[in-house]
Design an enzyme around this catalytic site. Structure first.
Site, PDB file in Angstrom:
ATOM      1  CB  ILE A 129     -23.646 -18.619   3.283  1.00 60.06           C
ATOM      2  CG1 ILE A 129     -23.408 -17.336   2.488  1.00 60.06           C
ATOM      3  CG2 ILE A 129     -24.626 -18.373   4.407  1.00 60.06           C
ATOM      4  CD1 ILE A 129     -24.669 -16.831   1.795  1.00 60.06           C
ATOM      5  CG  ASP A 130     -19.180 -22.622   3.217  1.00 59.84           C
ATOM      6  OD1 ASP A 130     -18.434 -21.648   3.023  1.00 59.84           O
ATOM      7  OD2 ASP A 130     -19.192 -23.265   4.277  1.00 59.84           O
TER       8      ASP A 130
END
Length: 259
Positions: A129-130
């Site tokens: 996840i960014d």
């Protein structure tokens, strides 16, 4: 106590290695095989190979590249980019990867990750996840294909746990490529919400940053720019961690070559 890990990240734009700044500015760094051979000689704990254009271009990561990298890679290899279904995962594993990283497909269809875990096991699945901060100083989910997602960070973390993924690769987009240190606040927040290993990424500038990331809750600290653009090696980072009382794998020789 489990040893904490230092993990170089190798980004691809299809066939070439590159490094980004905030996922925008790009710098081409050449052939992935050359880069991987350097990391292999330095006996890093693991390696992460990500094709950051695959999802945006609606294609899979090039399996010939994965195979060539895996052939040179004598440490655990995690591969991601354009992973849409279990057939993609199977192909990547057959090409030599040990684990598969899923990003965009998790955000679009978390049930896919559930299925992947059932088929391949938790130990094989990493959810990436960014995250970036908006103008209100709030964390938001972002992805390499340029999409901002409405799901909250907490909801995303809950879904990762629900899917029973083996690890979470946590990247702060605001710090990507800037070498200003990890987002310790973010690492601590995520650590308080999940009970699976966190791989922290985004911002490492010096060896002590790795120790700070681990002491904030990360099981591993991942980085790219520090290894591409400074004289610091993964072993330097492990030495700093050891000096801070963090268990690490046995160090390589002090005479290790540098960039």
């Amino acid at each position: 106590m489990l040893c904490k890990r230092v993990i170089p990240i190798v980004l691809l734009d299809g066939y070439s290695v590159l490094k980004t700044i905030e996922f925008k500015v790009r710098r081409n760094l050449g052939n992935p095989i050359t880069v991987v051979r350097i990391y292999n000689s330095r006996k890093v704990d693991e390696l992460i190979l990500l094709d950051i254009d695959a999802s945006k271009e609606k294609r899979a990561i090039d399996l010939h590249t994965v195979n060539a990298v895996a052939a040179e890679c004598f440490m655990p290899l995690t591969v991601g980019g354009g992973v849409k279904n279990c057939d993609d995962i199977s192909s990547i594993l057959k090409a030599g990867a040990d684990k598969v990283s899923i990003n965009s497909s998790f955000l679009e269809n978390p049930d896919f990750v559930k299925e992947a875990v059932k088929v391949f096991g938790s130990q094989c699945i990493v959810v990436s996840i960014d995250i970036e901060k908006n103008k209100k100083n709030e964390y938001e989910i972002f992805s390499h294909n340029g999409v901002k997602h409405s799901i909250t960070v907490i909801s995303a973390l809950n879904k990762i746990l629900e899917c029973k993924a083996g690890e979470v690769l946590l990247n702060n987009v605001n710090l990507d490529g800037k070498m200003m240190g990890y987002d310790l606040e973010l690492i601590k927040m995520v650590f308080s919400k999940v009970n699976i290993p966190i791989i922290a990424a985004g911002g490492a500038s010096k060896p002590d940053d790795f120790a700070e990331a681990i002491n904030s809750g990360a099981a591993a600290a991942a980085a790219a720019s520090i290894f591409h653009f400074t004289s610091f090696t993964p072993n330097d980072c492990k030495e700093s961690m050891a000096k801070n009382g963090i268990p690490v794998r046995k160090h390589v020789a002090q005479s290790e070559s540098r960039n």
